[in-house]
Each structure stands twice: as structure tokens, then as C-alpha cells.
Design a protein around this motif. Sequence first.
Motif, mmCIF file in Angstrom:
data_model
loop_
_atom_site.group_PDB
_atom_site.id
_atom_site.type_symbol
_atom_site.label_atom_id
_atom_site.label_comp_id
_atom_site.label_asym_id
_atom_site.label_seq_id
_atom_site.Cartn_x
_atom_site.Cartn_y
_atom_site.Cartn_z
ATOM 1 N N LEU B 93 0.829 -1.201 0.000
ATOM 2 C CA LEU B 93 0.000 0.000 0.000
ATOM 3 C C LEU B 93 0.872 1.263 0.000
ATOM 4 C CD1 LEU B 93 -3.240 0.464 1.922
ATOM 5 C CD2 LEU B 93 -1.528 2.249 2.058
ATOM 6 N N VAL B 94 1.908 1.264 0.815
ATOM 7 C CA VAL B 94 2.777 2.448 0.862
ATOM 8 C C VAL B 94 3.445 2.652 -0.500
ATOM 9 C CG1 VAL B 94 4.752 3.522 1.982
ATOM 10 C CG2 VAL B 94 3.215 2.083 3.314
ATOM 11 N N GLN B 95 3.929 1.592 -1.078
ATOM 12 C CA GLN B 95 4.565 1.708 -2.396
ATOM 13 C C GLN B 95 3.576 2.248 -3.422
ATOM 14 O OE1 GLN B 95 5.873 -2.460 -2.462
ATOM 15 N NE2 GLN B 95 7.980 -1.756 -2.756
ATOM 16 N N ASP B 96 2.369 1.725 -3.383
ATOM 17 C CA ASP B 96 1.363 2.154 -4.350
ATOM 18 C C ASP B 96 1.047 3.643 -4.175
ATOM 19 O OD1 ASP B 96 -0.456 1.262 -6.495
ATOM 20 O OD2 ASP B 96 -1.982 2.008 -5.103
ATOM 21 N N CYS B 97 1.028 4.102 -2.936
ATOM 22 C CA CYS B 97 0.767 5.530 -2.695
ATOM 23 C C CYS B 97 1.916 6.393 -3.215
ATOM 24 C CB CYS B 97 0.513 5.784 -1.212
ATOM 25 S SG CYS B 97 -1.042 5.073 -0.630
ATOM 26 N N PHE B 98 3.129 5.898 -3.110
ATOM 27 C CA PHE B 98 4.259 6.631 -3.694
ATOM 28 C C PHE B 98 4.077 6.791 -5.208
ATOM 29 C CE2 PHE B 98 8.242 7.313 -1.056
ATOM 30 C CZ PHE B 98 7.626 7.200 0.171
ATOM 31 N N TRP B 99 3.567 5.744 -5.829
ATOM 32 C CA TRP B 99 3.332 5.824 -7.282
ATOM 33 C C TRP B 99 2.218 6.819 -7.573
ATOM 34 C CZ3 TRP B 99 1.912 0.946 -10.735
ATOM 35 C CH2 TRP B 99 2.104 1.281 -12.084
ATOM 36 N N GLU B 100 1.150 6.717 -6.784
ATOM 37 C CA GLU B 100 -0.024 7.555 -7.058
ATOM 38 C C GLU B 100 0.290 9.046 -6.950
ATOM 39 O OE1 GLU B 100 -3.675 6.067 -5.592
ATOM 40 O OE2 GLU B 100 -4.623 8.026 -5.511
ATOM 41 N N THR B 101 1.116 9.423 -5.976
ATOM 42 C CA THR B 101 1.400 10.863 -5.808
ATOM 43 C C THR B 101 2.671 11.275 -6.548
ATOM 44 O OG1 THR B 101 2.771 10.579 -3.843
ATOM 45 C CG2 THR B 101 0.394 10.805 -3.492
ATOM 46 N N HIS B 102 3.307 10.342 -7.246
ATOM 47 C CA HIS B 102 4.601 10.625 -7.906
ATOM 48 C C HIS B 102 5.595 11.165 -6.881
ATOM 49 C CE1 HIS B 102 7.430 11.344 -11.084
ATOM 50 N NE2 HIS B 102 7.377 12.652 -10.999
ATOM 51 N N ALA B 103 5.813 10.356 -5.852
ATOM 52 C CA ALA B 103 6.641 10.768 -4.718
ATOM 53 C C ALA B 103 8.138 10.556 -4.993
ATOM 54 C CB ALA B 103 6.228 9.987 -3.474
ATOM 55 N N PRO B 125 0.289 4.468 13.178
ATOM 56 C CA PRO B 125 -0.575 4.364 11.997
ATOM 57 C C PRO B 125 -1.305 5.662 11.659
ATOM 58 C CG PRO B 125 -1.343 2.910 13.771
ATOM 59 C CD PRO B 125 -0.186 3.675 14.312
ATOM 60 N N ASP B 126 -1.273 6.640 12.533
ATOM 61 C CA ASP B 126 -2.004 7.878 12.273
ATOM 62 C C ASP B 126 -1.089 9.084 12.484
ATOM 63 O OD1 ASP B 126 -4.099 9.485 11.611
ATOM 64 O OD2 ASP B 126 -5.013 9.449 13.608
ATOM 65 N N PRO B 127 -0.062 9.181 11.690
ATOM 66 C CA PRO B 127 0.927 10.243 11.931
ATOM 67 C C PRO B 127 0.436 11.609 11.465
ATOM 68 C CG PRO B 127 1.510 9.027 9.955
ATOM 69 C CD PRO B 127 0.293 8.359 10.526
ATOM 70 N N SER B 128 0.849 12.640 12.168
ATOM 71 C CA SER B 128 0.592 14.013 11.707
ATOM 72 C C SER B 128 1.594 14.333 10.600
ATOM 73 C CB SER B 128 0.773 14.990 12.870
ATOM 74 O OG SER B 128 2.150 15.039 13.229
ATOM 75 N N ARG B 129 1.349 15.454 9.935
ATOM 76 C CA ARG B 129 2.281 15.891 8.894
ATOM 77 C C ARG B 129 3.682 16.106 9.485
ATOM 78 N NH1 ARG B 129 0.972 17.449 3.701
ATOM 79 N NH2 ARG B 129 2.421 18.891 2.735
ATOM 80 N N GLU B 130 3.719 16.650 10.695
ATOM 81 C CA GLU B 130 5.026 16.875 11.331
ATOM 82 C C GLU B 130 5.696 15.554 11.700
ATOM 83 O OE1 GLU B 130 6.893 19.675 11.339
ATOM 84 O OE2 GLU B 130 5.202 20.154 10.031
ATOM 85 N N ILE B 153 2.783 9.477 2.035
ATOM 86 C CA ILE B 153 2.701 8.827 3.345
ATOM 87 C C ILE B 153 1.385 9.192 4.029
ATOM 88 C CG2 ILE B 153 3.855 8.552 5.586
ATOM 89 C CD1 ILE B 153 6.520 9.178 4.090
ATOM 90 N N GLU B 154 0.945 10.422 3.850
ATOM 91 C CA GLU B 154 -0.380 10.798 4.372
ATOM 92 C C GLU B 154 -1.474 9.950 3.734
ATOM 93 O OE1 GLU B 154 -0.281 15.453 5.753
ATOM 94 O OE2 GLU B 154 -0.608 15.056 3.631
ATOM 95 N N LEU B 155 -1.355 9.775 2.432
ATOM 96 C CA LEU B 155 -2.350 8.978 1.711
ATOM 97 C C LEU B 155 -2.326 7.529 2.203
ATOM 98 C CD1 LEU B 155 -4.387 8.916 -0.676
ATOM 99 C CD2 LEU B 155 -2.440 8.419 -2.181
ATOM 100 N N ALA B 156 -1.134 7.015 2.401
ATOM 101 C CA ALA B 156 -1.006 5.628 2.876
ATOM 102 C C ALA B 156 -1.627 5.483 4.257
ATOM 103 C CB ALA B 156 0.463 5.224 2.901
ATOM 104 N N ALA B 157 -1.379 6.474 5.114
ATOM 105 C CA ALA B 157 -1.940 6.407 6.469
ATOM 106 C C ALA B 157 -3.466 6.445 6.412
ATOM 107 C CB ALA B 157 -1.411 7.569 7.313
#
Lengths: 799, 169
Positions: B93-103, B125-130, B153-157
Motif C-alpha cells: 500500500l505504501v509503495q502504491d501511494c508513492f506511485w499515485e502521488t509521484h513521490a 498508523p495515524d501520523p501528523s504531517r510533522e 505517506i499521508e495517503l497511505a496512512a
Amino acid sequence: MTDRAGAGRFVGRNRRTKEDRRFIAGLGRYVADIRVPDLKHVALLTSPHASARIVSIDARAALALDGVYAVLTGDELAEATNSLQHGVEAPNIIWRPLAQNVVRYAGEWVAAVVADNRYIAEDAIELIEVDYEVLPAVVDPEDAFASAELLVHPDHGDNILFHRKFVWGGVDDDFAAADHSLNFRVKWGRNSTVPIETFGVVSHWDPGQEMLDVWASVQMPKYADQIAEALRLPGNQIRVHYDVDVGGSYGVKRGLKHAVLTGYLARKLGCPVRLLEDRLENMSGGDAHGPDRIFDVDVAFDGDGTVRSMRMRALDDCGAYPGRAPLQLGKPVGSIVGPYKIGSVAYEAISVCTNKTGQVAVRGFGQAPTNVAIERMMDRVADYLKLDRLDLRRRNFIQSAEFPYTIPSGTEYDSGDYQTVEAKARALSDYDALIAERDTLRGSGSLAGIGVATCLEPGGGNAAFEPLFNPKNDTTTWMESCTVKVDRLGTVTALICTSSSGQGHQTLVATVVGEILEIDPADIRVVHSDSLSSLPGNSPVASRMAIMLGGAAQRAAEMLRERLMTIAAHNLERDEADLVYADGAIHARDDDAAKLDWKQLIRICHGQYHLMPPGMEPGLQASYTMQVPNGGTMPTADGRVQMYPCFSFETHITLVTVDPGTGKVAIPRYFIVHDCGTVISPAIVKGMLLGGIAHGIGAALYEKFEYDESGQHLSGTFMDYLLPSSMEIPDVQMDEHCTPSPLTPLGQKGAGEAGYMGSPAAVVSAVNDALAPHGLTAESLPIKLGTLSDMLRTLDGKD
Amino acid sequence: MTDSRPKTTVSMTINGAQITADVEPRMTLLDFLRDELDLTGTHTGCEHGVCGACSVLLNDVPIRSCLMLAVQANGERLTTVEGLSDPDGSLSLVQDCFWETHALQCGYCTPGMLIAAQALLQRNPDPSREDIREAISGNLCRCTGYGQIIEAIELAADRLNQRTGKAAR
């Protein structure tokens, strides 16, 4: 959400890239991942001195070490190779991978060891004994310019690589007529892009093919040609493989000396040889530093804020060997007035040699430093007249109705709408509220400042600075190519003629070809070919690939589509004008049943010659080589020249705070509005923009290659050379605008240097605005924490 | 040429597989992964522990494989970027989110970023932006300016939290 301007079926749409998946899966294929049987490894012995004579080299102990195959020194390599080329006329400056007789900077390569692995090669390096006679070093660029005795290259006669005063228009008259003038100095510090992957190369002499295969993490025009010339081999005996993923470059991955060294060793030893720089080799000896520039600017202006004329002197310290570095003073000629209507300009460009690591092309090729000088000029005029800095810029903008607009140095800007972009940025930032926020911060004792920058990003290539800076160079061709073919099974493949270092060329080409052929880009394969099987190209420099590779790919795809229309007209017995191309099929406008689908069309191309129009080439493939739009003319005698064709524009607004105790700069707000014409791949442009802003923040505040007075390099690690992390880079709020270029097929302009063109200027503007109430200025980049804390401590003393 | 330098036998679990190999005691874990095991997804950046390109998980904690010797990892459990994907090669899921946002752009820092992101989401599992900023602050990227990485990472969370009862994988 409304469609982005210029959007098509795939162009301008948010789509996943073609490249990302392999990188995310850990399946990229970088140079360090190239596996060739029997690979041997190179380590380098580098000079500990900035300037010294090599008295003797004793490599016997190194050669005796188990696992060592060769120790190569400068004498042997000099016998077998030609000097690497320079961008300016300097025939007596000999530049080879290994120093011969003298070393000219700390970090210069002195000897190379080849061994079974890198560990053994480094063991052997420690066993080589070199006797040096240390000589005085030229470190300060002004001293280098003035000195007739202390010379980096005595055979060259002086330390000056290029010096010319250009005068475009009535500068003296304009200064005399203006209400005011002021002058200032600003310095751009020696930094670079410093990719996380260092430079690396694998060279392999194939005795059967009698050919040198080269895999390199490279981003360099005419790389194979230059290797061939240095190694005295025919051009078709070198094959540079472009299917190597490059771990970042942003201009600097040139690595010519690396390829010449390993190419020579591979041929000599009959085995593949790999050189991967370690971080110190990369930062001290890789010849990958960027511009290091002192600007002295005089500006003439009227009381209403109209800037009439500018005199700029730029002195650049290019280090020990020129390479293409002096030309980085030439590229800014094509946008020397920025987005402003300045009637006349005098530009004195000086490039000098010093005993420092060599300089190479860095993102923007000298434009970002020049933009800092231009923008500081605008800030200073505004401050002098007590005008708002955005208002002053607006007053001086070239108006949207005035394009195409020719600036004093002879370059025509294609299009722009600077007022609208600036207005959007003002709205995005809620500029008046931002000023109020700054003032509130100031009221509570903080040092706070707003920075603005309105900058151009020239794009498209056309290295017209080559003939401008070298009378013996008459190059006016600056092309890019693409081949598109459809195979017998109907799938589409495009061949590109360069390696990529993160720019997303596969996505670019697939998007454009897909748009024309109306085929999903996800189904189009884009192949990085090699230097022998590809058509001519000039690599992804100069914010040029959306324009040039996108343009070449589009034209090649159009040629295929045109051919399919001819075939359909022949078989459906209709005029082409009566046919419609849709989703890869062609049907009659007035009869959907009169139709050839994609499969049928491809079958005709590949197998049914009897159905082809007479005389048409079988198969389905097309290649196109594109020359830069409006390129192709030589400079005039007074140095007027058409530099790049397309001009993107960006407005930055930022709010910073400076901690009064530590000098630490924080960037709570950052806004940008960007106009690069038609956006082809939105996620890629966004990434370029954000990455460019971050890179510029590094240049403004953190990154510097420091040297001491003896020429010793002091920042060879990431503990000394500071790269901004996620903690230093702010959230960026962005908006966009689209002023299409009339010169490109989709209206696209360049975006590869976006963000970086203006963020250094914006941050320096903001820091100075924060310092201004205290009577302080900081005009030497990077404005490091230590500089600011020292400055603020002085202030404490006064209080 | 036969190398006469002495070697030590190490064994460890990498991406779920038991590995035993003879290595020179001076070989870094990074070089061992890349050159001996051909796990080339882990990248060499600075070799002095600053850039984070060589990050791997050691017993679920991100570490710099350039600052550790292979022999020091004897008996330990490691995860590299190759181990983030499912065995059939499908992206996590994290990898896929990296692809989706072009990270990413060049992809060179990406494996290390993914390791840092994975470790963050495993412990929070619920990190803030900071929190995200801090979690990737030891991983340098020269292409992206971090913005689209933080978005990924926000999207993945977000997506992880939508999958009730499922931990980060």
C-alpha cells in the motif's frame, strides 16, 4: 474541476508515470547495478594539495598486493589519450583524467588502481607513495583575475578563460538620463546539485566486436563522441548504453574523465572496469561543482520605479579546468533583463581559473545565480524608492501584448503574461494579509521578512552561448530525435536517444505519442536506446525535453498517423479529407461501416503489400529529428543572439523568520505561481517545481563547498556540505497559469529548472527584508546560520 | 585469482528467507546486500550515515546499512525494499501511494524513503504531517523537495486507517 489549459485526452491529465513503479519496487537499474562478468573495480588516489609538482610516484607496493591488476598514472594515460575538450578556446590548457607532473586542486586524480573489489583497490591506494613539492595556490578569484605571475596553467598565459564586455543599447546615455542610480555586490556561493547517487561508469572492451561498451550515470550532450575523441577511437567504436537509470543529476552528471579513464583501463586490461565515486571523490574530485560567482551591479532608474538600464559584472571562479563552465556565463545573456523592460544593458562576463575543483553545468546553466542578481537589483530599487517590491516589478514587466518581445541582447521571448501570474501569486498568498502577519511577528520581537521573486526559466536548449563565447565554434544545430514504430502485433514502441535522470521521459513520450495515436500511454513502451542505434540527441539539458523530445515524438507519431490515413484512403477509396481517425481506427466521415480498425491497418503495413498505396515503405515506423525552434543563427558582432526559444515564468512569495539568538531561518509560508505553457504531465511538473524550490533553498541558506586560504577543500562530507532535509523545506502552496508558447506544437515550455530559477532570489529577498529594520544586509549566498548569528550578535553589542 | 583474505560465516533472515554466507569481516552490510546477495534495491549514497539511501529495517527499526558491518547483522532479521512488495511482486500500500502521488523522480532515495515510511506507519498508523516530516528527515532527496513524499505517506496512512483491523504491511 475544469480542464487544465491545453489538456487533451492524455496531455495535461493526472496519470501515473511509467517510470515510478520500477523504482518503488527496488527494480531500478542504476550503474552500480550493472552486472558484467569478471568486473574489476577502480579506486583513485587524489591530490592532498591544491597546487603541487609531482616529484615521484612509487606504486610498487600497491602492485604487489594480492588482487591488484594495475596502477595507472598520468604519464601513461597522457601518451594514449587526447585532452578533454573545453567550451572556450584554451588550447594550452591540457585536461586529462589523471594529473601529469602537476596537481591543480585538492582532490585531483593522481593515480588509479584496478583490483578485484573496491576494498582491495582502496588498500592499494594507501600503499602508493607520492612525493609532492607544494606550490602556492590561486584561491581568490579576484586575485586570479589580476595576477600575471601566479598561474594555474602557466602555458595559458594568464588565469582568464573568458572575458568580454557586451554593451547592448545606449547604456551611458540611459544612466545619464535616469533620476537615480545605485550599485551593489552579491555573491553566489560555490555549490552544486549533489545527487544522492554519485557518478559511476562501467566500461567494457568487447574484443569480438572491437568496441567499447559504456554504461554510465550520465546526463551529457555528445558524450560518446567526446569519449571517442579523447581515446582516439572512431565514433562507431564506442557504444554508450542509455538504458541506465541515473540517480539524479540536475546537470552535473558529466563524467567524461571517468569514462576516458575506465575506457582506457578496460581496453588495456581486457576486462570490464567499474568506477563508482565515493562521496568524497564525488565532492572533491568529481569536477561537479557549480557556479561560484561575484556580481557587481549598477542600476539606473527613475523616481517612479522605472528601471532604465543595468550594468552587470559577473566574475566566475570555474576552478582548475574550464570544461563547459565558462559558458554558464553565456546562457544568461538570453534573459539578462529577466521579465523586465530594461532598455539597455552592459554585461561584463569574466571566467577565471583557480586551484579548486572543476565546475560543471548545474541546473539552469548559470541562470539561477543571475536571477539572484537581477532580483536583488529590483529589491534594492524598491527599497530605495520605498515602493512595494511586487509593485515595482509589476511596473517594469514586459506587457502580455508586447510578445514576441526582443530584449537588448537580441533574444526574442516567445510569450508571457507576467501580470496575471503575479496577480495570481498575490491572491494565493493573500499578500496584504501576509504583510500584516510579518508586521505582527515583528511587533512581537521576531525578525520576519517577506521575499518575492519574479523570474524566467529559459527552455529548449539551443546552445547559442557556444559560438557567442568561442569564435572558433560555429555550432547552431541543437537537435533531439525520436523514433516511433508499430510492430506486427500492433503494439507501439518509441526509441529515445538519451538516458534519464528522473525527468520522466518515458512518461513524456508515451503521453504525447498516445495523444496523437489515441492509444493509452500505459500500453506504449518507451525504450532508452544506445549511442550507436539512436539518432542524434543532446541529452536532457536546458529545460528542453518537453519541447524537444516531446516535439520530436509528436512529429514522429503524426507521421505514422498521416501514413495510416493514406493507407486507409487507398483501401476505402476515399479522400483523406473525408476520413476520421479515432482510437486507432479510421472510418469514413459519412459512413461508419467504411472502416479499417487498428489490426487491419497494421496487417496491411506489415503483411499485405498488395493493399499498400504504390511506392509506400512497408512496415510502420517513423523518425523525426527536431531542431530547436527559432534556433540556427550565429551571434552578431556585438554579441546579440537568439538564445533559448521558450520562456517559462514563475512568481515566488515567501515569509521567513530569523531566530534572533541562533540566526536560524524558518520558512513558515511559501507560495509559487508557475507558467510553463501547456503542462503535459502535471505530477512531473509539480515535482520539478517543488524539487527546484528545495534545491534553491539549499543554495540560499545551506550548501557551500568551502575552501581555506591554501586551497584545501573543507566540505567533502554531508556533515560539512549541508543538504536540506524535510525539516528545512516548507509546505509550498502553488497555483499555475498557462501562456502557451507559439513555437511548440502543444504550447509547451520547459519546466526542468522550475522553482530553482526563483527560490534562491526569493529566500535571499526575505532574509534581507527580515534584517532590514536592523540596518543589516546579507548578500553572500549561502546565508548560513553562522553568518546570521554573528551578524545578530554584533547587533546585540550595539544595543 | 583466489582471494586469501579470511572470511567469517554469517547467517541472517532477509525478507523472510534464511541466508548463510561467508564474508570478509570488514564488508559493510550495504555491500553485502548489494554485491553478495544482489539485493540492489538498497542504494549507496554517502557511505557515512547521513543520506539514508541505504536504509533497511533491522528487526523493524530503520538503520543505515552503510554504517553496519555484515558480521554485525549475524542472527538478525532484515527487511529491504525488495521485501516490502508481496511475494508475487505486487506493490504494498505504501509503495502504491508513492506511485499515485509521484513521490519520486530519479528513484534513488526512494527505497530508503519507503523503509522510513514503513517504519513510521508500523509504529504510528495515524501520523501528523510533522510526524511524517520527522520520520523522513534522515533520508535526503534531491529531486522532489519532499512534498509529494509527504503526500504519499499521508495517503497511505489514510488508506491504512480505512482498512480497519489491518496493520501496516
